[in-house]
Write a protein that holds these residues in place. Structure first.
Motif, PDB file in Angstrom:
ATOM      1  N   GLU A 127       1.565   2.266  -3.322  1.00 60.03           N
ATOM      2  CA  GLU A 127       0.414   2.533  -4.182  1.00 60.03           C
ATOM      3  C   GLU A 127      -0.422   3.660  -3.588  1.00 60.03           C
ATOM      4  O   GLU A 127       0.027   4.784  -3.470  1.00 60.03           O
ATOM      5  N   ALA A 128      -1.629   3.309  -3.179  1.00 57.87           N
ATOM      6  CA  ALA A 128      -2.585   4.338  -2.773  1.00 57.87           C
ATOM      7  C   ALA A 128      -2.188   5.065  -1.500  1.00 57.87           C
ATOM      8  O   ALA A 128      -2.639   6.174  -1.259  1.00 57.87           O
ATOM      9  N   GLU A 129      -1.378   4.430  -0.649  1.00 58.19           N
ATOM     10  CA  GLU A 129      -1.076   5.024   0.648  1.00 58.19           C
ATOM     11  C   GLU A 129       0.339   5.584   0.705  1.00 58.19           C
ATOM     12  O   GLU A 129       0.947   5.664   1.773  1.00 58.19           O
ATOM     13  N   ALA A 159       0.830  -1.207   0.000  1.00 59.88           N
ATOM     14  CA  ALA A 159       0.000   0.000   0.000  1.00 59.88           C
ATOM     15  C   ALA A 159       0.863   1.254   0.000  1.00 59.88           C
ATOM     16  O   ALA A 159       0.520   2.268  -0.609  1.00 59.88           O
TER      17      ALA A 159
END
Lengths: 243, 568
Positions: free
Chosen positions: A115-117, A112
């Motif tokens: 990616e998104a975090e 994460a």
């Protein structure tokens, strides 16, 4: 349609959507409006068969699926040790079943952070260091070496925002760091296995969640209410429509 | 340099809930329509039931315009506004109807005549201090045919409670009279819904299933709901949710008269020397375009509608388009949907599959359905016991004081209770006030350097009194159904960015206090129309989308009928 892009992209939709934010993928076009896709499960991916066990410490074995085939990339070995000890107290392995470590939460978080975090990477870095510093100052040793009772008492301090003191260094208060890790741990434990966590459906089994279905008949609903609905062990992305 | 495009009859800015509906009657009437949409087409294959993506990350949006221009908010003008939290709205063809809950209510007749009805029944002094609320320029009866039309065009399921004055106690006996039944029966009830309905009846209340833009049987060649459980911020993988990208927009495209332009980020509206709108400026990537049009309809959600007008300054409108009376941004309110109530039951409630639009409603304490003589507020709330559970959110439930929310003891707790909690959704009458408004933030901008909207707003005594009253009612209901623990949220303070954002371009006959006339067209720029909840002056106690869609159809139909007057 008068959309500028008339064709579907050649790469798969799951890859496209995964990379869309960074890469600016091509526009998607709608399929036939009336199309009704049958609920056809695809061959389960390694992510959902549960053959892959979560690993701690940054040395994952080689794995067939592309999004698994890499070691931890964001967390250092030391950070991984501290985070592993922390999530092991948040959701321990016990007589109720596997905990966060077996469920692959570390791998979920590491991925994460790529990616998104990715915005949270600094908070992990400083927060894990601060957790360790606070343990040394108040309990006389690094977090990973404390007894589980002391680890829990440290985490309670961190959760309620009481882990303060000169040089401890929780940015924005220890409570927000705790909530960040807890939130990601819950996502890794109870989210779709596609993201690297919830190995062997450990999280869903703990909840008695009957699994991802696209259609639930009235009879299915009644069976669930009677506690007799067999769980579906499948990632959402194992349904062919979403590949 | 900007590329000047060929002129068109109508430009619609935003093809979501409102613009996506208005496009159909215009295109069917033979007008040439350009729909400018910031997002892209998405379809059922993009809508995996994935809680991480839908509810914790960014959904399959390929364009995040709304997210990059999310409003700042503050309680009063004495404080600094902050840009906190995400933005719930969606950029895509179909807009937020792709992932909304799809609850599709009509307003109650009282909502249209709140001032005159309150004055008649209780006296004018009962209108809350500082409120700028007005009666709508027309009553429920005027909008009924448009409600009826969009219920059929989109496909709304539900149980009628009042067909031309004939009351059916299985539906909402408080609703305004409807010409005919819903086109589809309501979403099914579970054993828990039956239990909640029985509890309501035992207290003398009138439970009924809510209306939804969700198929319950095959409709327009698309199937009935699969109850898969990921409807909350999730698109429908079987196309049973009647978002505009699979209903009105494709039918408008099929006429050959709607051109959809995706990734079109509208920046300003242009005005000619005559004070009429001449077209729209937009960018696609780094390319700039000017789209001339005879009529412009803005349908880009409340915040962006207001922002576009305030950003479009000209010689004729130095303070923003259609703002020579200083009304753009006024009469704003975020719907009071907070102040929730949660409950813990001693039995599993079977909520793993289902959707937020599926449930039991109680309207006995909504609107003016009960006597307010001895109460300190007007209006009320709609009690809604729905189905909405997914694994991560279930595991994040309150422990209701039964210990820490992590660790081995918690694992035992969650194993036993994951399907035993319920959260009520209570929408409340919310009013506009003098000191609640939208304007441009003096500091925060979007990536293009344009200021974002600033919300200055606070729930007042009336909203907070309703919230406290409704929490009491909800707790009574839960206890009657066997709840062993009940908890409550706060009563509400600052109005943050909301999916139910009203006002800012209010509709009314008086141009001194309203931006658009009774048809949705500007009092100042006659060929400018506004679509969406920004024209609504009252909220009612229910979701705004269907009303906004009925109004959009009505505005479009009026434009077709009055084309020569408005466009030329």
């Amino acid at each position: 349609m008068t959309d500028s892009n008339g064709r579907r992209p050649a790469i798969s939709r799951r890859d496209l959507l995964r990379t869309a934010g960074a890469a600016g993928a091509a526009a998607l076009v709608p399929g036939a409006v009336a199309a009704v896709t049958e609920e056809t499960p695809a061959t389960p991916s390694p992510a959902s068969t549960g053959e892959v066990q979560g690993q701690v410490g940054g040395s994952l074995p080689s794995e067939p699926a592309p999004f698994f085939a890499r070691p931890l990339t964001n967390l250092t070995a030391r950070e991984t040790e501290i985070l592993s000890a922390m999530v092991d107290r948040l959701i321990p392995s016990d007589e109720m079943g596997p905990g966060a470590l077996e469920a692959g939460v570390i791998r979920y978080i590491d991925r994460a952070l790529s990616e998104a975090e990715s915005d949270a990477a600094d908070a992990y870095r400083s927060g894990l260091a601060a957790l360790d510093t606070y343990s040394r100052y108040t309990r006389g040793g690094p977090f990973i070496d404390l007894s589980t009772i002391d680890q829990d008492s440290v985490l309670i301090d961190v959760q309620i925002g009481a882990a303060t003191g000169a040089g401890v260094g929780f940015v924005g208060g220890s409570g927000s760091f705790f909530n960040l890790v807890k939130s990601h741990t819950w996502q890794g434990m109870f989210g779709d296995p596609e993201y690297g966590g919830n190995v062997n459906f450990a999280g869903w089994d703990l909840l008695d969640y009957p699994g991802v279905r696209l259609r639930v008949s009235p009879e299915d609903q009644r069976r669930m209410e009677a506690g007799q609905l067999e769980p579906v062990r499948r990632s959402a992305y194992d349904y062919s429509i979403f590949e | 340099m900007s590329t000047q495009l060929r002129g068109t009859d109508v430009v619609i800015v935003g093809l979501g809930a409102a613009g996506g509906v208005a496009a159909l009657p215009l295109a069917e009437a033979g007008l040439s329509v350009v729909g400018l949409e910031a997002g892209t087409w998405l379809d059922q294959r993009d809508f995996a039931p994935d809680e991480i993506r839908n509810n914790y990350r960014d959904w399959p949006m390929l364009v995040k315009k709304a997210e990059q221009e999310r409003p700042t908010s503050r309680a009063t003008s004495a404080t600094t506004a902050n840009q906190i939290g995400g933005h719930p709205m969606m950029n895509a063809v179909g807009g937020t109807t792709l992932h909304y809950w799809a609850q599709s209510w009509r307003l109650n007749p009282w909502d249209f005549r709140l001032v005159s009805e309150t004055t008649r029944r209780y006296g004018a002094s009962r209108i809350p201090y500082g409120s700028t609320v007005e009666d709508w320029p027309f009553g429920y009866d005027e909008l009924e045919p448009y409600y009826d039309r969009v219920e059929r065009e989109l496909g709304i399921s539900g149980q009628a409670g009042n067909i031309r004055g004939n009351i059916n106690s299985r539906g909402n006996r408080f609703e305004g009279p409807r010409e005919r039944d819903f086109p589809m029966p309501p979403l099914r009830w579970t054993a828990f819904h039956d239990r909640m309905a029985d509890a309501a009846r035992s207290m003398g209340w009138s439970p009924f299933p809510g209306p939804a833009a969700i198929n319950t049987e095959t409709y327009q060649n698309r199937p009935g709901c699969g109850y898969h459980g990921f409807c909350n911020k999730g698109g429908c993988p079987i196309n049973a949710k009647n978002a505009t990208h699979i209903t009105t927009i494709p039918r408008a495209v099929d006429t050959g008269n709607l051109k959809v332009v995706t990734r079109a980020h509208v920046t300003t509206l242009e005005v000619g020397t005559d004070g009429r709108v001449s077209g729209v400026n937009y960018v696609v990537g780094s390319n700039e375009y000017f789209q001339p049009a005879k009529v412009v309809l803005i349908a880009s959600y409340t915040y962006e509608n207001v922002r576009l007008l305030l950003l479009s300054k000209s010689r004729a409108y130095p303070d923003g388009l259609s703002n020579n009376h200083g009304q753009v941004g006024r009469h704003y309110f975020s719907h009071h949907q907070g102040a929730g109530v949660g409950a813990l039951f001693p039995y599993d409630i079977g909520a793993w599959y289902g959707l937020p639009a599926q449930g039991v409603a109680v309207d006995d304490w909504a609107d003016d359905n009960f006597d307010h003589s001895d109460l300190d507020f007007i209006g009320g709330g709609n009690l809604w016991a729905m189905s909405d559970r997914r694994p991560i959110s279930a595991a994040s439930m309150s422990t209701y004081g039964q210990g820490r929310n992590w660790g081995s003891a918690w694992k035992r707790f969650i194993h036993e209770h994951s399907d035993r909690t319920h959260g009520a959704y209570i929408q409340k009458t919310t009013l506009p006030y003098e000191d609640n408004y939208l304007d441009l933030d003096p500091q925060v901008t979007d990536p293009l350097g344009l200021p974002v909207i600033r919300i200055t707003g606070q729930y007042k005594d009336n909203e907070r009194a309703i919230a406290a009253f409704m929490q009491d009612k909800m707790e009574e209901w839960y206890r009657e159904a066997g709840a062993i623990e009940v908890n409550r949220g706060g009563l509400g303070n600052t109005m943050g960015a909301s999916t139910h954002a009203y006002g800012g371009t209010r509709m009314g006959d008086d141009s001194e206090t309203n931006v658009v006339d009774r048809w949705g067209f500007s009092h100042e720029a006659p060929n400018l129309g506004v679509l969406g909840a920004s024209v609504m002056g009252t909220s009612g106690a229910r979701n705004p989308t269907l009303t906004s869609q009925a109004l959009s159809w009505r505005t479009a139909a009026h434009l077709v009928e009055s084309w020569t007057d408005i466009a030329e």
